[in-house]
Design an enzyme around this catalytic site. Structure first.
Site, PDB file in Angstrom:
ATOM      1  CB  SER A 105      18.488  28.477  37.845  1.00 53.74           C
ATOM      2  OG  SER A 105      17.956  29.263  38.856  1.00 53.74           O
ATOM      3  CG  ASP A 141      22.958  34.376  39.901  1.00 53.13           C
ATOM      4  OD1 ASP A 141      21.815  34.729  40.255  1.00 53.13           O
ATOM      5  OD2 ASP A 141      23.167  33.418  39.149  1.00 53.13           O
ATOM      6  CG  HIS A 170      19.724  33.779  37.243  1.00 55.15           C
ATOM      7  ND1 HIS A 170      20.386  33.110  38.252  1.00 55.15           N
ATOM      8  CD2 HIS A 170      18.717  32.956  36.850  1.00 55.15           C
ATOM      9  CE1 HIS A 170      19.796  31.943  38.453  1.00 55.15           C
ATOM     10  NE2 HIS A 170      18.799  31.813  37.619  1.00 55.15           N
TER      11      HIS A 170
END
Length: 515
Positions: free
Chosen positions: A230, A456, A484
């Site tokens: 991320s 995502d 995600h």
């Protein structure tokens, strides 16, 4: 301008089973020499005299859990002027279970603001699978400003509750509401300045990437092995841009495009969450306990009505907190990070439809790091601190209005609660932003793996595609699925490809697709 105008990413991960990978073609990069797991001599070749005291540190590891050692590393507040003062970084190591590690594998779980030390202590398997813990000394750290490192400090828990959850006066979009949100944001920014001991101007992704080079050196690694998730992909890409020749094996899961503005990032994420909400609704309508009926469009309209109803008439939870539209949207987005959270979202929306708010608050609290009457670290405060410094201000009235128009058109259910007028702490932050939104190419680096998941919502797939194309040696792995991130999340094709690369240097073909 709400917090979500900035880069809103969060920690998310579920341990996955390792399954044999088949039918994939590979190239290979050379291995790195193994170590015996002991502390190695710092790598100080080519280091300037003013930075040598930092790069030349000898680490004092102390046991801090089963198979874990902890230490602290000193870094300069300002790399351009080390005389300004120092910061301390908290670092944790899980020794390779093989006893003969390839080297160190530095990890970052996301954020900005996620604490790597506590995550490794609590749930190492969220970050890495057994193959990586066998062959690497896995390293977690709290970036500058975060957790057990020299930390951004703003509010006590009760004050942070009010900042994150209190419903401002006035109708949504009114001057009264805007003034209240602006004052709330200014008070928060002032509190951070008052309590953070002058570190706010130095809490940047570039400085954190430079910290990682110090960590690499004091761990005794000539080159960096890295697994970032991320926001950790932005941190890793920034490192590669600064030190391409010092990259060894790097995986960036949930790729973020470093060239995209804060406004465009916000729009992309809103669209991502809107699409994920539609996917959730398609699944929900197939179940017996779904609180909605009809088509997906019907269900989306019902959610929009539910949000508006709660916004007009907040629901009081068992602990006395009042649930408004903003907190309900936080709960919804929190559950959309993983398909495994969809049953909780069905439960929350059913309860809210029946006038109950407790499950929705549980989801929102999870997103905000709230546990009981306290917070697990300072994730939300550090999150704001990084983004205020990393993203150039684009918050003119005209820009906000233009963004809102785009949001209304592209994400009609999400939009009213995604980017409100007012409420941006960055407007009165202690220092102006220093970050730049520009492409990172990292010429001269070895192949860098970028993982993107097609569904995502937090780091939309297009960001991974763009990052992989920018990097001179970017290799894209596509994870076809919802939620995600891709590594260690149940898709053996993704996980095994990443493991093969990090352990054996086997590079998958660019465009490798895992359905």
């Amino acid at each position: 301008m709400s917090l979500r105008r900035r880069l809103a990413t969060a920690v998310a991960g579920i341990a996955a089973l390792a399954v044999a990978l088949s039918g994939c073609l590979y190239a290979q990069i050379p291995p790195v020499p193994p170590t015996d797991g002991a502390s190695l001599a710092p790598q100080t070749d080519g280091v300037s005299a003013e930075l040598l005291p930092y790069y030349g540190q000898t680490l004092d590891w102390q046991p801090c859990g089963t198979g874990l050692d902890c230490t602290t590393v000193t870094v300069p507040r300002d790399y351009a002027d080390p005389s300004v003062g120092d910061l301390e970084l908290a670092v944790v190591r899980h020794r390779a279970t093989s006893g003969t590690p390839i080297g160190s594998l530095l990890t970052n779980p996301g954020g900005p603001g996620a604490a790597g030390v506590s995550l490794m202590k609590q749930a190492l398997s969220i970050l890495v699978d057994d193959k990586l813990t066998q062959d690497y000394d896995v390293i977690g750290f709290d970036p500058r400003g975060v957790g057990e490192s020299t930390a951004v400090t703003c509010y006590e828990p009760a004050q942070l509750d009010a900042f994150l959850y209190d419903i401002p006066p006035g109708a949504r979009g009114s001057d009264e509401r805007k003034a209240a949100l602006d004052q709330r944001a200014a008070d928060f920014a002032q509190a951070c300045q008052d309590h953070s001991d002058g570190i706010l101007p130095y809490i940047t992704t570039e400085n954190s990437a430079r910290d990682m080079d110090v960590l690499r050196a004091v761990l005794g690694d000539p080159k960096l092995n890295y697994l970032g998730f991320s926001y950790g992909t932005l941190l890793g890409a920034t490192y590669a841009g600064l030190f391409p020749e010092r990259v060894n094996r790097m995986v960036l899961d949930g790729g973020i495009d470093p060239s995209v503005s804060g406004s465009d990032t916000s729009l992309s994420q809103a669209v991502g969450f809107e699409q994920s909400l539609r996917s959730f609704m398609a699944d929900c309508l197939k179940t017996k306990d779904c609180p909605f009926a009809g088509t997906v469009d019907d269900a989306m309209a019902d959610v929009a009505s539910l949000l508006a109803r709660v916004d007009a008439r907040p629901i009081t939870a068992g602990d006395g907190r009042r649930l408004g539209g903003d907190t309900l949207m936080t709960a919804i987005t929190a559950a959309l990070y993983s398909e495994e959270s969809w049953p909780y979202l069905r439960s929350a929306l059913t309860d809210v439809s029946n006038g109950r708010a407790d499950v929705a608050f549980q989801l929102a609290d999870f997103y905000n790091g709230r546990m009981g009457d306290h917070y697990d670290g300072n994730t939300m405060e550090a999150f704001i601190a990084y983004n205020c410094m990393d993203y150039p201000d684009q918050g003119t009235d005209a820009a906000v209005a233009e963004l809102q128009q785009k949001l209304d058109a592209a994400a009609p259910v999400i939009a009213p609660y995604w980017s409100g007028s007012g409420g941006d702490p960055c407007k009165t932050w202690a220092a102006p932003p220093t970050g730049k939104r520009e492409q990172i190419t990292a010429p001269g680096s070895p192949p860098i793996l970028v993982v993107g998941t097609t569904g995502d919502p937090a780091t939309p797939y297009e960001g991974a595609q763009s990052l992989a194309s920018q990097l001179a040696q970017g290799i894209l792995i596509t994870n076809v699925g919802e939620g995600h991130l891709g590594y260690n999340k149940g898709n053996a094709c993704v996980t095994d490809a990443v493991d093969a690369y990090l352990i054996d240097g086997i590079v998958p073909d660019d465009g490798h697709r895992c359905g």
